[in-house]
Design a protein around this motif. Structure first.
Motif, PDB file in Angstrom:
ATOM      1  N   ILE A   1       0.843  -1.200   0.000  1.00 46.89           N
ATOM      2  CA  ILE A   1       0.000   0.000   0.000  1.00 46.89           C
ATOM      3  C   ILE A   1       0.877   1.248   0.000  1.00 46.89           C
ATOM      4  CG2 ILE A   1      -1.554   1.374   1.451  1.00 46.89           C
ATOM      5  CD1 ILE A   1      -2.948  -1.255   2.209  1.00 46.89           C
ATOM      6  N   MET A   2       1.906   1.235   0.816  1.00 45.92           N
ATOM      7  CA  MET A   2       2.838   2.355   0.875  1.00 45.92           C
ATOM      8  C   MET A   2       3.515   2.587  -0.478  1.00 45.92           C
ATOM      9  SD  MET A   2       6.216   2.696   3.282  1.00 45.92           S
ATOM     10  CE  MET A   2       7.399   4.035   3.030  1.00 45.92           C
ATOM     11  N   LEU A   3       3.954   1.505  -1.115  1.00 46.48           N
ATOM     12  CA  LEU A   3       4.622   1.635  -2.405  1.00 46.48           C
ATOM     13  C   LEU A   3       3.658   2.142  -3.480  1.00 46.48           C
ATOM     14  CD1 LEU A   3       6.855  -1.565  -2.389  1.00 46.48           C
ATOM     15  CD2 LEU A   3       7.547   0.784  -1.925  1.00 46.48           C
ATOM     16  N   CYS A   4       2.396   1.738  -3.407  1.00 46.09           N
ATOM     17  CA  CYS A   4       1.400   2.266  -4.342  1.00 46.09           C
ATOM     18  C   CYS A   4       1.269   3.779  -4.166  1.00 46.09           C
ATOM     19  CB  CYS A   4       0.047   1.605  -4.116  1.00 46.09           C
ATOM     20  SG  CYS A   4      -0.056  -0.114  -4.665  1.00 46.09           S
ATOM     21  N   HIS A   5       1.238   4.231  -2.917  1.00 40.55           N
ATOM     22  CA  HIS A   5       1.157   5.673  -2.659  1.00 40.55           C
ATOM     23  C   HIS A   5       2.390   6.398  -3.212  1.00 40.55           C
ATOM     24  CE1 HIS A   5      -2.520   6.235  -0.404  1.00 40.55           C
ATOM     25  NE2 HIS A   5      -2.238   5.218   0.392  1.00 40.55           N
ATOM     26  N   ILE A   6       3.542   5.743  -3.112  1.00 38.14           N
ATOM     27  CA  ILE A   6       4.767   6.365  -3.644  1.00 38.14           C
ATOM     28  C   ILE A   6       4.650   6.585  -5.142  1.00 38.14           C
ATOM     29  CG2 ILE A   6       7.199   5.882  -4.170  1.00 38.14           C
ATOM     30  CD1 ILE A   6       7.493   4.747  -1.354  1.00 38.14           C
ATOM     31  N   ARG A   7       4.210   5.554  -5.864  1.00 32.52           N
ATOM     32  CA  ARG A   7       4.079   5.709  -7.317  1.00 32.52           C
ATOM     33  C   ARG A   7       2.994   6.726  -7.676  1.00 32.52           C
ATOM     34  NH1 ARG A   7       8.458   4.553  -8.036  1.00 32.52           N
ATOM     35  NH2 ARG A   7       9.303   2.646  -9.006  1.00 32.52           N
ATOM     36  N   LEU A   8       1.921   6.737  -6.911  1.00 34.22           N
ATOM     37  CA  LEU A   8       0.849   7.696  -7.194  1.00 34.22           C
ATOM     38  C   LEU A   8       1.297   9.115  -6.861  1.00 34.22           C
ATOM     39  CD1 LEU A   8      -2.171   5.605  -5.906  1.00 34.22           C
ATOM     40  CD2 LEU A   8      -1.691   6.250  -8.277  1.00 34.22           C
ATOM     41  N   ALA A   9       2.156   9.262  -5.860  1.00 34.56           N
ATOM     42  CA  ALA A   9       2.723  10.579  -5.570  1.00 34.56           C
ATOM     43  C   ALA A   9       3.636  11.026  -6.706  1.00 34.56           C
ATOM     44  CB  ALA A   9       3.500  10.541  -4.256  1.00 34.56           C
ATOM     45  N   ASP A  10       4.423  10.080  -7.234  1.00 26.86           N
ATOM     46  CA  ASP A  10       5.291  10.396  -8.372  1.00 26.86           C
ATOM     47  C   ASP A  10       4.489  10.868  -9.580  1.00 26.86           C
ATOM     48  OD1 ASP A  10       7.602   9.715  -7.008  1.00 26.86           O
ATOM     49  OD2 ASP A  10       7.605   7.640  -7.721  1.00 26.86           O
ATOM     50  N   LYS A  11       3.278  10.302  -9.735  1.00 22.59           N
ATOM     51  CA  LYS A  11       2.465  10.597 -10.916  1.00 22.59           C
ATOM     52  C   LYS A  11       1.395  11.653 -10.661  1.00 22.59           C
ATOM     53  CE  LYS A  11       0.961   7.121 -13.166  1.00 22.59           C
ATOM     54  NZ  LYS A  11       0.532   5.870 -13.809  1.00 22.59           N
ATOM     55  N   ALA A  12       1.377  12.225  -9.465  1.00 23.45           N
ATOM     56  CA  ALA A  12       0.316  13.171  -9.097  1.00 23.45           C
ATOM     57  C   ALA A  12       0.259  14.348 -10.068  1.00 23.45           C
ATOM     58  CB  ALA A  12       0.536  13.676  -7.676  1.00 23.45           C
ATOM     59  N   GLU A  13      -0.950  14.741 -10.419  1.00 22.70           N
ATOM     60  CA  GLU A  13      -1.148  15.808 -11.406  1.00 22.70           C
ATOM     61  C   GLU A  13      -1.197  17.183 -10.773  1.00 22.70           C
ATOM     62  OE1 GLU A  13      -4.614  14.805 -13.614  1.00 22.70           O
ATOM     63  OE2 GLU A  13      -3.679  13.073 -14.601  1.00 22.70           O
ATOM     64  N   ASN A  14      -1.322  17.246  -9.457  1.00 27.28           N
ATOM     65  CA  ASN A  14      -1.322  18.542  -8.789  1.00 27.28           C
ATOM     66  C   ASN A  14      -0.728  18.395  -7.395  1.00 27.28           C
ATOM     67  OD1 ASN A  14      -3.593  17.956  -6.825  1.00 27.28           O
ATOM     68  ND2 ASN A  14      -4.683  17.671  -8.787  1.00 27.28           N
ATOM     69  N   GLU A  15      -0.429  19.512  -6.765  1.00 29.07           N
ATOM     70  CA  GLU A  15       0.259  19.501  -5.476  1.00 29.07           C
ATOM     71  C   GLU A  15      -0.601  18.917  -4.360  1.00 29.07           C
ATOM     72  OE1 GLU A  15       3.713  19.771  -3.473  1.00 29.07           O
ATOM     73  OE2 GLU A  15       3.366  20.230  -5.599  1.00 29.07           O
ATOM     74  N   ASP A  16      -1.908  19.192  -4.384  1.00 28.15           N
ATOM     75  CA  ASP A  16      -2.789  18.654  -3.344  1.00 28.15           C
ATOM     76  C   ASP A  16      -2.827  17.129  -3.384  1.00 28.15           C
ATOM     77  OD1 ASP A  16      -3.401  21.148  -2.385  1.00 28.15           O
ATOM     78  OD2 ASP A  16      -5.279  21.334  -3.510  1.00 28.15           O
ATOM     79  N   GLU A  17      -2.905  16.587  -4.582  1.00 21.28           N
ATOM     80  CA  GLU A  17      -2.912  15.134  -4.732  1.00 21.28           C
ATOM     81  C   GLU A  17      -1.600  14.540  -4.252  1.00 21.28           C
ATOM     82  OE1 GLU A  17      -3.338  11.752  -8.263  1.00 21.28           O
ATOM     83  OE2 GLU A  17      -3.760  13.863  -8.713  1.00 21.28           O
ATOM     84  N   LYS A  18      -0.507  15.188  -4.602  1.00 17.90           N
ATOM     85  CA  LYS A  18       0.811  14.709  -4.190  1.00 17.90           C
ATOM     86  C   LYS A  18       0.941  14.723  -2.664  1.00 17.90           C
ATOM     87  CE  LYS A  18       5.738  15.555  -5.084  1.00 17.90           C
ATOM     88  NZ  LYS A  18       6.005  14.335  -5.860  1.00 17.90           N
ATOM     89  N   LYS A  19       0.466  15.803  -2.026  1.00 19.42           N
ATOM     90  CA  LYS A  19       0.546  15.903  -0.567  1.00 19.42           C
ATOM     91  C   LYS A  19      -0.284  14.824   0.120  1.00 19.42           C
ATOM     92  CE  LYS A  19       1.603  20.842  -0.157  1.00 19.42           C
ATOM     93  NZ  LYS A  19       1.101  22.168   0.287  1.00 19.42           N
ATOM     94  N   LYS A  20      -1.433  14.509  -0.459  1.00 19.81           N
ATOM     95  CA  LYS A  20      -2.283  13.466   0.111  1.00 19.81           C
ATOM     96  C   LYS A  20      -1.547  12.128   0.145  1.00 19.81           C
ATOM     97  CE  LYS A  20      -5.228  11.298  -2.399  1.00 19.81           C
ATOM     98  NZ  LYS A  20      -6.366  10.905  -3.282  1.00 19.81           N
ATOM     99  N   HIS A  21      -0.895  11.799  -0.954  1.00 15.50           N
ATOM    100  CA  HIS A  21      -0.162  10.534  -1.005  1.00 15.50           C
ATOM    101  C   HIS A  21       1.079  10.580  -0.121  1.00 15.50           C
ATOM    102  CE1 HIS A  21      -2.681   8.656  -3.984  1.00 15.50           C
ATOM    103  NE2 HIS A  21      -2.536   9.671  -4.818  1.00 15.50           N
ATOM    104  N   GLU A  22       1.736  11.718  -0.061  1.00 17.01           N
ATOM    105  CA  GLU A  22       2.938  11.822   0.771  1.00 17.01           C
ATOM    106  C   GLU A  22       2.608  11.709   2.250  1.00 17.01           C
ATOM    107  OE1 GLU A  22       4.884  15.407  -0.560  1.00 17.01           O
ATOM    108  OE2 GLU A  22       6.223  14.235  -1.874  1.00 17.01           O
ATOM    109  N   GLN A  23       1.449  12.221   2.639  1.00 16.23           N
ATOM    110  CA  GLN A  23       1.024  12.062   4.028  1.00 16.23           C
ATOM    111  C   GLN A  23       0.819  10.593   4.363  1.00 16.23           C
ATOM    112  OE1 GLN A  23      -2.502  14.258   5.086  1.00 16.23           O
ATOM    113  NE2 GLN A  23      -2.613  13.394   7.138  1.00 16.23           N
ATOM    114  N   ALA A  24       0.192   9.856   3.447  1.00 18.76           N
ATOM    115  CA  ALA A  24      -0.014   8.422   3.658  1.00 18.76           C
ATOM    116  C   ALA A  24       1.325   7.693   3.711  1.00 18.76           C
ATOM    117  CB  ALA A  24      -0.882   7.858   2.540  1.00 18.76           C
ATOM    118  N   ILE A  25       2.259   8.074   2.852  1.00 20.74           N
ATOM    119  CA  ILE A  25       3.592   7.449   2.835  1.00 20.74           C
ATOM    120  C   ILE A  25       4.287   7.633   4.171  1.00 20.74           C
ATOM    121  CG2 ILE A  25       5.884   7.532   1.799  1.00 20.74           C
ATOM    122  CD1 ILE A  25       4.434   8.529  -0.805  1.00 20.74           C
TER     123      ILE A  25
END
Length: 274
Positions: free
Chosen positions: A173-197
């Protein structure tokens, strides 16, 4: 090739039900079935197996045990041949279907693997150990959102006694969040995944009875770009488990497949694949 070592070894043998006979229309999984319905289905399936002649049942079980041994020894094509012969006696045994799917995963025929696992779900319902296999296929084929959703779906169903799988699911699950953070289309989405990571990286301490503490911190540091710190975390984990390398094999395989590390088994694995 060590891809899918967890799903192929720990999950193949945890599905204890026998298969439903092809003509047993009652024993058929329904969408969104609850636990009681699934348990009743397994009972019906077991009864259908008992309806076979005793000689056929004994022969089938011996073949299935032999297939499991062949698979453990990485004799994948021999395993597939034997499972096909088992089908002539009794079709749609969930153990056989999962074993067949695991073989396909080993040779990276993910379409055929998914077909086998989907059929197993149709036979016995959405058991977490079978759904894990489907989530793993999404994981290794870079379908990160699908893998994340399915891993999160099965997580509550994993029994507390299976701490190894619980922690490995959290790790994936953590690794999925990492890849989704890498591919995030905006900063809010990236922050959401980084918080989970970050939350997942700090979820367990060194007293946890699994390699999670070391490998989650290694992955977190790789994500942050601190390769030196990540390598140190891996070295710690490998030292802790140096007398029982089987305990970290799936974790190593996951990071290799994810692209963060080269194979810990080095030239030996390359020679095996060749």
């Amino acid at each position: 090739m060590k891809i899918g070592s967890l799903i192929t070894l720990s999950l193949v043998f945890s599905c204890s039900a026998f298969a439903q006979a092809e003509d047993n229309k009652k024993a058929e999984a329904k969408p969104n079935m609850n636990k009681a319905e699934a348990d009743n289905l397994l009972k019906e399936i077991s009864k259908s197996f008992e309806n076979l002649p005793k000689e056929e049942r004994i022969k089938y079980l011996k073949m299935r045990n032999e297939a499991a041994k062949l698979f453990q020894n990485k004799r994948i094509f021999e395993t597939l041949d034997l499972v096909r012969k088992m089908d002539e006696i009794f079709k749609n045994d969930p153990q056989a279907l999962v074993l067949k799917g695991a073989c396909y995963v080993e040779i990276r025929d993910f379409a055929s693997a998914r077909e086998s696992f989907d059929q197993a779900v149709k036979v016995v319902g959405p058991k977490y150990n079978i759904l894990f296999n489907l989530a793993e296929i999404d994981f290794v084929t870079n379908k990160w959102s699908d893998a994340l959703k399915l891993f999160e779906t099965i997580k509550p169903d994993i029994p507390d006694r299976d701490i190894g799988m619980k922690r490995l699911v959290d790790f994936k699950i953590m690794l999925c969040h990492i890849r989704l953070a890498d591919k995030a289309e905006n900063e809010d989405e990236k922050k959401k995944h980084e918080q989970a990571i970050a939350e997942l990286a700090n979820q367990q301490g060194f007293m946890d009875d699994s390699p999670y503490y070391y490998y989650a911190n290694a992955a977190y540091n790789y994500y942050k770009g601190d390769v030196s710190a990540a390598d140190q975390w891996l070295a710690k984990g490998r030292r802790v488990y140096q007398l029982s390398p089987a305990h970290i094999a799936s974790w190593e395989d996951t990071l290799v497949e994810f692209g963060y590390i080269k194979s810990y088994f080095g030239d030996e694995e390359a020679a095996e694949d060749k």
